[in-house]
Design an enzyme around this catalytic site. Structure first.
Site, short mmCIF file in Angstrom:
data_model
loop_
_atom_site.label_atom_id
_atom_site.label_comp_id
_atom_site.label_asym_id
_atom_site.label_seq_id
_atom_site.Cartn_x
_atom_site.Cartn_y
_atom_site.Cartn_z
N HIS A 136 0.87 -1.18 0.00
CA HIS A 136 0.00 0.00 0.00
C HIS A 136 0.91 1.23 0.00
CE1 HIS A 136 -2.80 2.95 1.80
NE2 HIS A 136 -3.78 2.16 1.42
N ASP A 213 2.93 -4.71 8.03
CA ASP A 213 1.72 -3.90 7.84
C ASP A 213 0.54 -4.87 7.91
OD1 ASP A 213 -0.51 -2.70 6.82
OD2 ASP A 213 0.45 -1.84 5.06
N GLN A 216 -4.67 -5.24 6.76
CA GLN A 216 -5.68 -6.13 6.17
C GLN A 216 -5.61 -7.53 6.75
OE1 GLN A 216 -8.01 -5.09 4.13
NE2 GLN A 216 -7.20 -3.11 3.51
N LYS A 239 -10.48 -0.93 10.25
CA LYS A 239 -10.58 -2.13 9.41
C LYS A 239 -11.06 -3.32 10.24
CE LYS A 239 -7.63 -0.35 6.05
NZ LYS A 239 -8.08 0.22 4.80
N CYS A 377 -4.71 2.50 -3.74
CA CYS A 377 -3.46 2.98 -3.13
C CYS A 377 -2.33 1.97 -3.32
CB CYS A 377 -3.63 3.28 -1.65
SG CYS A 377 -4.69 4.67 -1.35
N1 PLP Z 1 -1.83 -0.79 4.57
C1 PLP Z 1 -2.79 -1.49 3.96
C2 PLP Z 1 -2.49 -2.86 3.45
C3 PLP Z 1 -4.06 -0.93 3.78
O1 PLP Z 1 -5.00 -1.63 3.15
C4 PLP Z 1 -4.30 0.37 4.26
C5 PLP Z 1 -5.59 1.01 4.04
O2 PLP Z 1 -6.35 0.64 3.17
C6 PLP Z 1 -3.27 1.05 4.92
C7 PLP Z 1 -2.05 0.44 5.04
C8 PLP Z 1 -3.45 2.42 5.47
O3 PLP Z 1 -4.38 2.38 6.50
P1 PLP Z 1 -4.91 3.75 7.16
O4 PLP Z 1 -5.37 4.59 6.03
O5 PLP Z 1 -6.01 3.29 8.05
O6 PLP Z 1 -3.76 4.35 7.88
#
Ligand code: PLP
Length: 419
Positions: A136, A213, A216, A239, A377
């Site tokens: 992401h 990370d 998900q 999430k 993203c």
């Molecule tokens: N990492 C992953 C794999 C994501 O799917 C997301 C959000 O969709 C993020 C990071 C960023 O999360 P946040 O916008 O809640 O900080």
């Protein structure tokens, strides 16, 4: 074997009461364009059970007060609820102690915190940081920023056509200059579950710390940070059925202890004079200023909700949905699934002939079906597949087989309309 035979073999978890779960989520009663809402955009954000909504409201209606500093009753009740949420999260991810749990605004802030503290202090010119091709943007840009600042090199683990990390390439790009690895546990645009234990093992054989990370992953897979042996883990509350604007950074105590603070301000200090400031103990050293108290308390409630249903039961139900959807969607002519890894969570990305995903999303919206379209993203993932965007349906604990049928019906209508 025909697809009908396969579908009949996909076993449905028996004791899982999805209708009862659905009744806990008020928004699922909503109508969109006169049709019942079919919410399949859970990878972007999940809906909230009534207990989470009420808990956040309860904080404002009966405990609102600033935490940690007050001697009065309200402040103590609020502090207790806030710290209780920390313990719930500690237990949920099985960390060693509650001082390894830092509240942030979300995954994005958690990753930036590590990049700007641990990596700013430990990365030098010529060093290397490794991420994967399926990250992401929030697990790409913070590393680009710190690598630019330090004249370090960002190296990328490539993925194969199925959307899986090519492990041999990972082994090949690690060198004695690699000082940090940050990888996504579960891809938001492909659904791939990465072999993070193997990645961590190899990294540790080379004395390299690893950040996961888990944005998900945390809502789909049981997480045990001690078993994973990850050095840092980041996730967002929204999430996992909790409020927006709240997230978690887990870090091993020795690493957190060695790191300089991220932001300066109230609560993160032990003593301030104009000559010198000393910092608070963990985890408060990383929690400057008044935090999102209602968010933290709401997240604690979300963790309770998930724990009561059981993350294993949720995973089983979602696997049933993913298997069913993958099977029936294959019958749609011209549809191609993007992300066909062997190990996947309930994320289904696809392209459909030359029909732009934006048109698909808009059309489905009029059928009451909410999906996400775009690059999610993860622009490098789109580049890898040579496409500008995908349509993505992502399933959560409250989705049903009937909802997948509505999605499929909508897609068939789109084909009729767009020819
Ligand atoms: N990492 C992953 C794999 C994501 O799917 C997301 C959000 O969709 C993020 C990071 C960023 O999360 P946040 O916008 O809640 O900080």
């Amino acid at each position: 074997m025909s697809s009908k035979e396969i579908i009949s073999m996909i076993s449905k978890p028996t004791l899982y009461d999805v209708e009862k779960i659905r009744s806990d989520f008020p928004i699922l009663q909503t109508k969109v364009h006169g049709k019942p809402l079919v919410y399949l955009d859970n990878a972007a954000t999940s809906q909230k059970p009534i207990t989470v909504i009420t808990k956040a409201q309860e904080y404002y209606s009966s405990m609102n007060s600033n935490i940690h500093r007050g001697v009065h009753a309200l402040s103590q009740v609020a502090t207790e609820a806030y710290e209780m949420a920390r313990i719930k999260i500690k237990n949920f991810i099985n960390s060693l102690g509650k001082n390894e749990i830092i509240f942030t605004s979300g995954t994005t802030e958690s990753i930036n915190l590590v990049a700007q503290t641990y990596c700013r202090a430990n990365i030098k010119e010529g060093d290397e940081v490794i991420i994967s091709e399926m990250e992401h943007h929030s697990n790409i840009v913070p590393w680009q920023m710190i690598c630019d600042e330090k004249n370090a090199k960002l190296k990328i683990i490539p993925i194969n056509d199925e959307g899986e990390i090519i492990f041999e390439e990972f082994e090949r790009i690690i060198t004695h200059r690699t000082k940090f690895i940050s990888v996504v546990y579960v891809s938001n645009s492909l659904g791939t579950i990465n072999p993070v234990k193997q990645i961590i093992k190899l990294a540790h054989q080379n004395n390299i710390p690893v950040l996961l990370d888990a944005a998900q992953a945390v809502n789909h897979i049981p997480i045990d940070v001690q078993e994973l042996d990850c050095d840092f883990l980041a996730f967002s509350g929204h999430k996992i059925y909790g409020p927006t604007g709240i997230g978690v950074l887990y870090g091993k105590i020795n690493l957190l202890d060695s790191m300089p603070p991220y932001q300066g301000g109230g609560d993160m200090i032990s003593k301030v004079t104009f000559e010198k400031t000393t910092f608070n103990e963990l985890p408060y050293k990383f929690e400057a200023g008044t935090p999102n108290i209602a968010g933290v308390i709401g997240l604690g409630e979300a963790i309770d909700y998930v724990t009561n249903i059981g993350i294993d039961n949720i995973a089983l139900h979602e696997k049933f949905l993913l298997d069913y959807a993958t099977e029936v969607i294959a019958d749609i002519p011209g549809l191609k699934i993007i992300g066909t890894a062997k190990e996947k969570v309930s994320v289904l990305s696809f392209v459909l002939d030359d029909i732009h995903p934006h048109d698909i999303g808009t059309f489905l919206d009029f059928e009451g079906v909410a999906i996400r379209t775009g690059h999610h993203c993860t622009q490098p993932v789109m580049d890898r597949y040579g496409i500008p965007a995908t349509s993505r349906a992502s399933f959560a604990m409250y989705n049903t087989k009937d909802e997948i049928d509505i999605l499929i019906k909508g897609l068939k209508k789109i084909i009729e309309v767009f020819g």
